[in-house]
Design an enzyme around this catalytic site. Sequence first.
Site, PDB file in Angstrom:
ATOM      1  N   SER A  20       0.909  -1.065   0.168  1.00 34.87           N
ATOM      2  CA  SER A  20       0.099   0.078   0.052  1.00 34.87           C
ATOM      3  C   SER A  20       0.999   1.245  -0.125  1.00 34.87           C
ATOM      4  CB  SER A  20      -0.838   0.120   1.292  1.00 34.87           C
ATOM      5  OG  SER A  20      -1.407   1.108   1.384  1.00 34.87           O
ATOM      6  N   TYR A  23      -1.852  -0.264  10.177  1.00 35.21           N
ATOM      7  CA  TYR A  23      -2.100  -0.656   8.918  1.00 35.21           C
ATOM      8  C   TYR A  23      -0.829  -0.174   8.107  1.00 35.21           C
ATOM      9  CZ  TYR A  23      -3.885  -1.017   3.950  1.00 35.21           C
ATOM     10  OH  TYR A  23      -4.136  -1.321   2.775  1.00 35.21           O
TER      11      TYR A  23
HETATM   12  N1  LIG Z   1      -8.620  -0.300  -1.350  1.00 35.44           N
HETATM   13  C1  LIG Z   1      -7.794   0.596  -1.164  1.00 35.44           C
HETATM   14  O1  LIG Z   1      -7.752   1.488  -1.469  1.00 35.44           O
HETATM   15  C2  LIG Z   1      -6.336  -0.322  -0.949  1.00 35.44           C
HETATM   16  C3  LIG Z   1      -5.291   0.581  -1.051  1.00 35.44           C
HETATM   17  C4  LIG Z   1      -4.094  -0.060  -0.882  1.00 35.44           C
HETATM   18  C5  LIG Z   1      -4.051  -1.369  -0.476  1.00 35.44           C
HETATM   19  N2  LIG Z   1      -5.155  -2.047  -0.343  1.00 35.44           N
HETATM   20  C6  LIG Z   1      -4.843  -3.655  -0.120  1.00 35.44           C
HETATM   21  O2  LIG Z   1      -5.189  -4.212  -1.158  1.00 35.44           O
HETATM   22  C7  LIG Z   1      -5.808  -5.494  -0.420  1.00 35.44           C
HETATM   23  C8  LIG Z   1      -7.387  -5.518  -0.935  1.00 35.44           C
HETATM   24  O3  LIG Z   1      -8.016  -4.378  -0.442  1.00 35.44           O
HETATM   25  P1  LIG Z   1      -9.825  -4.433  -0.947  1.00 35.44           P
HETATM   26  O4  LIG Z   1      -9.952  -2.844  -0.982  1.00 35.44           O
HETATM   27  O5  LIG Z   1      -9.938  -5.041  -1.768  1.00 35.44           O
HETATM   28  O6  LIG Z   1     -10.388  -4.795   0.354  1.00 35.44           O
HETATM   29  P2  LIG Z   1     -11.835  -5.558   0.655  1.00 35.44           P
HETATM   30  O7  LIG Z   1     -11.844  -5.553   2.134  1.00 35.44           O
HETATM   31  O8  LIG Z   1     -12.895  -5.133  -0.234  1.00 35.44           O
HETATM   32  O9  LIG Z   1     -11.457  -7.032   0.528  1.00 35.44           O
HETATM   33  C9  LIG Z   1     -10.582  -7.894   1.369  1.00 35.44           C
HETATM   34  C10 LIG Z   1     -10.961  -9.557   1.274  1.00 35.44           C
HETATM   35  O10 LIG Z   1      -9.916 -10.143   2.157  1.00 35.44           O
HETATM   36  C11 LIG Z   1     -10.832 -10.910   2.768  1.00 35.44           C
HETATM   37  N3  LIG Z   1     -10.291 -11.202   3.924  1.00 35.44           N
HETATM   38  C12 LIG Z   1     -10.222 -10.520   5.344  1.00 35.44           C
HETATM   39  N4  LIG Z   1      -9.328 -11.228   6.003  1.00 35.44           N
HETATM   40  C13 LIG Z   1      -9.032 -12.355   5.515  1.00 35.44           C
HETATM   41  C14 LIG Z   1      -8.345 -13.489   6.268  1.00 35.44           C
HETATM   42  N5  LIG Z   1      -7.898 -13.555   7.305  1.00 35.44           N
HETATM   43  N6  LIG Z   1      -8.146 -14.537   5.417  1.00 35.44           N
HETATM   44  C15 LIG Z   1      -8.536 -14.683   4.094  1.00 35.44           C
HETATM   45  N7  LIG Z   1      -9.295 -13.710   3.319  1.00 35.44           N
HETATM   46  C16 LIG Z   1      -9.366 -12.464   4.139  1.00 35.44           C
HETATM   47  C17 LIG Z   1     -12.073 -10.636   2.874  1.00 35.44           C
HETATM   48  O11 LIG Z   1     -13.226 -11.474   3.398  1.00 35.44           O
HETATM   49  C18 LIG Z   1     -12.356  -9.769   1.554  1.00 35.44           C
HETATM   50  O12 LIG Z   1     -13.043 -10.460   0.697  1.00 35.44           O
HETATM   51  C19 LIG Z   1      -5.801  -5.357   0.980  1.00 35.44           C
HETATM   52  O13 LIG Z   1      -4.515  -6.083   1.409  1.00 35.44           O
HETATM   53  C20 LIG Z   1      -5.611  -4.030   1.336  1.00 35.44           C
HETATM   54  O14 LIG Z   1      -4.939  -3.632   2.279  1.00 35.44           O
HETATM   55  C21 LIG Z   1      -6.406  -1.510  -0.626  1.00 35.44           C
END
Ligand SMILES: NC(=O)c1ccc[n+]([C@@H]2O[C@H](COP(=O)([O-])OP(=O)(O)OC[C@H]3O[C@@H](n4cnc5c(N)ncnc54)[C@H](O)[C@@H]3O)[C@@H](O)[C@H]2O)c1
Length: 252
Positions: free
Chosen positions: A141, A154
Amino acid sequence: MSQATRVAFVTGAGAGIGRAIAQALAQADHAVVAGDVNLSAAEETAATIRATGAEAVASLVDVTNVDSIDSAFNEVDKRWGRLDVLVNNAGIARVAHLLDMSIDDFRAVFDVNVMGTFLCTQRAATLMRKNRWGRIVNTASISAFRASAGRAAYGPSKAAVVSLTKQTAIEMSRDGITANAVAPGPIETEFTLKHHPDAMRRAYERSVPLGRYGLPEEIAAAVCFLASEKAGYINGCVLDVDGGFLAAGVPD
Ligand SMILES: NC(=O)c1ccc[n+]([C@@H]2O[C@H](COP(=O)([O-])OP(=O)(O)OC[C@H]3O[C@@H](n4cnc5c(N)ncnc54)[C@H](O)[C@@H]3O)[C@@H](O)[C@H]2O)c1
């Protein structure tokens, strides 16, 4: 399955960025395992892929639980006898001021984001090295590099993901396995709907040179490239997919 088809395991594939990554890898001729702690969400992802004629299965996996990881990867080994791509995408956030962040929340974030990445990497790399070929792509991230309000758990957890990516790269390269990370900026998903209040959304739109949130498909495209044969000499890198956020100084 053709000889050329590669098998990819995506964690957190039930929603947002992970779902888009699973779909993009399927389009790029991978058989996809959509892993998620939320099995019905993972099944939805797998169903969208199968509807296109590609191969996908859902897998119940909690990346914080060793037994759950073992059983998920054992299934992959039993079904295909190989694993080529791992995308450590599952991640969570807990947002609170540094002084208010609870120990439980801090631990929960590190458990999923760091320990989960470590455990899945160990298990996947063990399978990959049988064929002396593998691609590991971690979802870091922008918060690994620049602090924003409320990210006392985070941000440091994603910095650890970057470090773990480099560690994996140097320790696994002699087995033909590369490890890289993407660093997404703010992306339109449930995650940002939950964690970005309106004021934060406006601040991001001002701070991102492209002036907007990214789309899950834009992260997926970068992951697909890093998972491809063509990225064979990229190892231990972080690819920022953030509309220029990390590059930006004074905009005007
Ligand atoms: N959305 C953003 O702006 C953003 C920015 C930077 C990084 N990220 C990173 O991208 C990744 C995905 O983000 P997103 O926005 O799609 O999130 P989201 O919350 O929409 O989806 C995350 C998914 O991970 C699953 N999950 C959570 N805990 C889990 C576990 N213990 N085991 C297995 N699955 C698990 C959830 O059920 C969900 O389906 C994450 O690592 C997040 O930190 C997101």
